[in-house]
Design a protein around this motif. Structure first.
Motif, PDB file in Angstrom:
ATOM      1  N   ALA A   1       2.782 -25.326   6.494  1.00 19.95           N
ATOM      2  CA  ALA A   1       1.972 -25.690   7.653  1.00 19.95           C
ATOM      3  C   ALA A   1       0.763 -24.761   7.781  1.00 19.95           C
ATOM      4  CB  ALA A   1       2.823 -25.639   8.919  1.00 19.95           C
ATOM      5  N   LEU A   2       0.989 -23.463   7.636  1.00 22.53           N
ATOM      6  CA  LEU A   2      -0.117 -22.523   7.814  1.00 22.53           C
ATOM      7  C   LEU A   2      -1.102 -22.577   6.653  1.00 22.53           C
ATOM      8  CD1 LEU A   2       1.781 -19.456   9.314  1.00 22.53           C
ATOM      9  CD2 LEU A   2       0.541 -21.268  10.521  1.00 22.53           C
TER      10      LEU A   2
ATOM     11  N   GLN B   1      -3.032 -26.309   6.867  1.00 18.07           N
ATOM     12  CA  GLN B   1      -3.350 -26.937   8.155  1.00 18.07           C
ATOM     13  C   GLN B   1      -4.708 -27.620   8.159  1.00 18.07           C
ATOM     14  OE1 GLN B   1      -3.330 -23.992  11.289  1.00 18.07           O
ATOM     15  NE2 GLN B   1      -3.705 -22.356   9.819  1.00 18.07           N
TER      16      GLN B   1
ATOM     17  N   ASN C   1      -2.679 -31.991  10.689  1.00 20.67           N
ATOM     18  CA  ASN C   1      -1.789 -31.185  11.527  1.00 20.67           C
ATOM     19  C   ASN C   1      -0.548 -31.945  11.997  1.00 20.67           C
ATOM     20  OD1 ASN C   1      -2.724 -32.708  13.643  1.00 20.67           O
ATOM     21  ND2 ASN C   1      -2.814 -30.971  15.061  1.00 20.67           N
TER      22      ASN C   1
ATOM     23  N   LEU D   1       5.868 -24.392  15.581  1.00 20.48           N
ATOM     24  CA  LEU D   1       4.584 -24.903  15.097  1.00 20.48           C
ATOM     25  C   LEU D   1       3.935 -25.828  16.126  1.00 20.48           C
ATOM     26  CD1 LEU D   1       5.499 -25.522  11.354  1.00 20.48           C
ATOM     27  CD2 LEU D   1       3.889 -23.825  12.246  1.00 20.48           C
TER      28      LEU D   1
ATOM     29  N   PHE E   1       0.478 -28.000  16.202  1.00 20.39           N
ATOM     30  CA  PHE E   1       0.845 -29.085  15.292  1.00 20.39           C
ATOM     31  C   PHE E   1       1.488 -30.230  16.081  1.00 20.39           C
ATOM     32  CE2 PHE E   1       0.424 -25.622  12.340  1.00 20.39           C
ATOM     33  CZ  PHE E   1      -0.066 -26.230  11.203  1.00 20.39           C
TER      34      PHE E   1
END
Lengths: 379, 400
Positions: free
Chosen positions: A81-82, A85, A89, A108, A113
């Motif tokens: 996710a990081l 991104q 999202n 998150l 997100f």
């Protein structure tokens, strides 16, 4: 002692303990030190990785040693996710994940997100159609548990892998902590980009595990530092832990085929007996992993039953060990559509390759007696 | 249903004349060696091709191993069924559905057993119709199919093979004699070894070790590289030469700008000694023309003077990019870039001569006597034989 809480943790195999001891004593140096001892340790680390890769039929540089399931899940989820991104999202998971996945997603969400938590049917399985509909241009990540830790339900991760591989910017993570050694899963060419495995569910040690990271998948690390594990997980390597994990994996793989067949046999015995017991409901679906049997005895407090069995040195558990301290109902059972009476009175029996038919008969007899005694008190 | 054997087609070997048999036997032997860990596998030769019978082992793992063996032009997974129409249909359908990503197909039937009641052409249609009616989304494309399902109806059985996967080509290792590979630890020399093996050459390696200037890890790096080469041959013997004294002597006694040239000449002399002792007929280096100071035409001429053994230089005309590509493919790149000092980097003179001459170098070498040091180095050689994963690192084995 009859230990039937193998989904919470397993007893370490003595061969695994011995590997850990030997590796700690003989190869204690830091693999990053440039002297000979460090060289030896580095070589052993490399061999461990090769062995792990061979056992999982993946490439050596696709293995990252971790400190277990929770870390593997967090590294996969937050790492993707990081790192990605900017691509989108939206991330997807299910309503029946282990807390280490569920709460990572909730975390998150707080960072901005958007999360889709896929619902499941009464057997605890997600719908492929609903998954397909949930995927948008903004979706970068799907995380699905392979074998549910409370119910034993099996998610169609192979099929999901095929779908995921049609979306080039989508990464797919499988939490295989409960599935390893119980429900075979092929990693290479499966559309699976990340897969979490934990040592202590396989008669290995707590604090050991690995994350499969498919070649070409980049992650934002949880730990920054000395650049160990290709900078995906800094920190001096737990070399003896890694060695012991490989040993546990090997022992599991060697016994897998027979072990699975044996556990299905025991599971059938339990299912047949319990389905005839008055007031007992079976929550684990017919199509499930071989080692988990989840039941409910509505009206009876599960803790009380566990303590009564404990007096006979028989150990089973309520829901997942990681959520069992909360006295609330099981979120997993609730997600499957069960009412409160059933989801708040669940018990989980979980097997190992070494569980015997004798143990199971003793357990069933004692369980029946405990239920009867308790019912007599309640009336 | 599962693929139960692998069909192996020879390349160039098929063109050989009277020696053909020995090439084929070598290939069969190499296959046996590489597949040792699969006890039930058997390898059979028939007219013009070879079969690996899997007998229950996982087809893909064995395919991957076979893809690393020189002398194989191409391979296909195959299923053997009885000469029954229904069985053939079922197997063809399975093969089609098992092929990932295929959307168009073509069926090619060869009826070698003329007792089989349906003729080839007719059988093509029968199978094509069966596959189309039993599946959704597939179409027939006879010119450019994603997958060609080959059906061979032979006397003993019918073989159904899936897509043709290219092998490494070349000749079976061991069919063209032995060479001594100068293995430094860099990117080039393992690639040179790999290419020599491609032409059927069995490789032994020599490494010059200068403790304490070069570490155990530098030595291990070379052993790890040699280990990778065992994927393509059977075993690789590594001769580790204690080189410290020779090197120190060179750098103390010889002019700085000629030290590198003289060091290379010493390596060649020692390597030739190993060749003689081991009945090896050539040496192989990772030299590519013009890459570094020791690889100019003048350097080659000067260094080569000390031996009349043939020196194979498979990389001589290759660009660095292409060499790196191969090193990644054979999985040696990541080992080669480990940052340890080796014998070539430890005593690098500030400005090595790029155009050394034979006259000069002989003049310098005549000023001192190296023979005792060479003798000492040769007698101190340590030999490590690498046989692939199974036997490696016995001290670790009990841990896993």
């Amino acid at each position: 002692m009859i230990y039937l809480d193998n989904s919470a943790t397993t007893k370490p195999d003595s061969a695994v303990l011995n590997s850990f001891y030997q590796a700690s004593e003989r190869f204690f140096a830091n693999p990053s030190s440039i002297h000979q001892l460090g060289g030896e340790a580095e070589k052993l680390l490399q061999r461990s990785k090769e062995q792990a890769a061979q056992l999982l039929q993946v490439q050596t540089d696709e293995i990252v040693f971790t400190a277990g399931g929770t870390e593997g899940n967090n590294l996969a989820i937050k790492g993707i996710a990081l790192e990605h991104q900017k691509r989108g999202n939206h991330i997807i998971t299910t309503q029946v994940e282990h807390p280490s996945v569920l709460e990572a997603f909730q975390g998150l969400e707080q960072l901005g997100f958007t999360v889709t938590y896929l619902p499941v049917n009464e057997t605890g399985v997600v719908s492929i159609d609903e998954l397909k509909q949930a995927i948008t241009d903004d979706t970068i990540f799907i995380s699905i548990i392979h074998v549910n830790n409370e119910l034993g339900s099996i998610q169609p991760v192979e099929e999901i892998g095929e779908i995921a591989s049609q979306y080039p910017k989508l990464f797919f993570h499988v939490d295989n902590v409960q599935g390893m050694g119980k429900v075979p899963l092929k990693l290479s060419d499966s559309g699976i980009d990340l897969c979490t495995i934990s040592g202590h569910k396989l008669h290995g040690l707590k604090g050991t595990g690995l994350l499969y990271v498919k070649k070409g998948t980049t992650l934002f690390p949880l730990f920054h530092g000395g650049g160990q594990e290709r900078s995906l997980r800094s920190g001096t390597e737990n070399l003896a832990g890694a060695v012991s994990l490989v040993k546990a994996l090997r022992l599991t793989k060697e016994r897998e085929t027979d072990g699975i067949r044996h556990m299905y046999h025991l599971q059938t015995i339990i299912r047949e007996k319990l389905s005839m017991m008055d007031g007992v409901f079976i929550n684990t679906p017919e199509q499930a992993a071989p080692h988990i049997m989840n039941i409910s005895v509505p009206g009876l407090k599960p803790e009380v039953l566990i303590h009564m069995l404990g007096e006979k040195e028989i150990y089973i558990s309520t829901k997942s060990a990681c959520s069992s301290k909360q006295t609330d109902e099981s979120k997993i059972l609730a997600a499957c559509g069960h009412g409160r009476d059933r989801s708040a009175s669940a018990l989980r029996i979980s097997l190992a390759y070494d569980s015997t038919e004798n143990d199971i008969h003793t357990f069933l007899r004692e369980l029946e007696e405990a239920i009867n005694r308790l019912k007599a008190v309640m009336e | 249903m599962q693929y139960d054997h692998i069909l192996i087609r020879y390349g160039e070997m098929a063109l050989k004349g009277k020696n053909r048999k020995s090439f084929i036997l070598q290939l069969q032997n190499n296959l046996r060696q590489q597949l040792q860990e699969f006890p039930n596998v058997t390898i059979k030769r028939t007219q013009g091709r070879m079969f690996v019978l899997l007998n229950g082992h996982d087809p893909e793992v064995i395919m991957d191993k076979c893809k690393n063996i020189f002398g194989i032009q191409s391979l296909s997974l195959a299923i053997k069924v009885r000469n029954e129409e229904e069985e053939i249909k079922a197997a063809a359908l399975w093969a089609l559905q098992n092929e990932q990503g295929a959307r168009t197909f073509k069926v090619s039937v060869k009826r070698i057993d003329k007792n089989f009641p349906i003729r080839s052409q007719q059988m093509n249609q029968v199978l094509g119709a069966h596959l189309l009616s039993s599946t959704i989304g597939y179409t027939v494309d006879v010119h450019n199919p994603d997958m060609e399902i080959k059906v061979e109806i032979r006397k003993e059985a019918t073989y159904i093979t899936s897509s043709v996967i290219p092998g490494l080509g070349g000749l079976p290792v061991g069919s063209s004699g032995k060479t001594l590979l100068l293995l430094s630890g860099g990117i080039d020399s393992p690639v040179a070894g790999f290419l020599a093996m491609k032409r059927g050459v069995e490789v032994e390696a020599v490494h010059f070790h200068s403790p304490p200037f070069t570490s155990e890890r530098a030595k291990q790096k070379v052993l790890d590289l040699a280990e990778k080469l065992t994927n393509y041959g059977n075993k690789v013997k590594v001769h580790i030469v204690p080189f410290t004294k020779v090197q120190q002597h060179i750098f103390r006694e010889m002019p700085d700008n000629y030290a590198m040239t003289i060091m290379r000449r010493m390596m060649m002399r020692i390597s030739e000694r190993i060749c003689k002792n081991e009945s090896i007929l050539s040496m192989t280096t990772g030299e590519s023309l013009g890459q570094v100071a020791s690889q100019t035409m003048e350097s080659m001429n000067t260094i080569n003077e000390v031996t009349n053994y043939p020196i194979l230089r498979p990389l001589v005309a290759m660009d660095k990019d292409d060499i790196v590509k191969i090193s990644r493919k054979i999985d040696t790149y990541d080992i080669s870039i480990r940052p340890y000092e080796d014998c070539c980097t430890i005593f690098v003179p500030k400005s090595p001569k790029t155009r050394p001459s034979r006259e000069k170098v002989n003049e310098f070498e005549a000023q001192t006597d190296f023979s005792g040091l060479i003798e000492e180095a040769v007698s101190g050689i340590e030999v490590v034989t690498l046989t692939g994963k199974a036997g490696a690192e016995e001290k670790f084995n009990d841990l896993f």
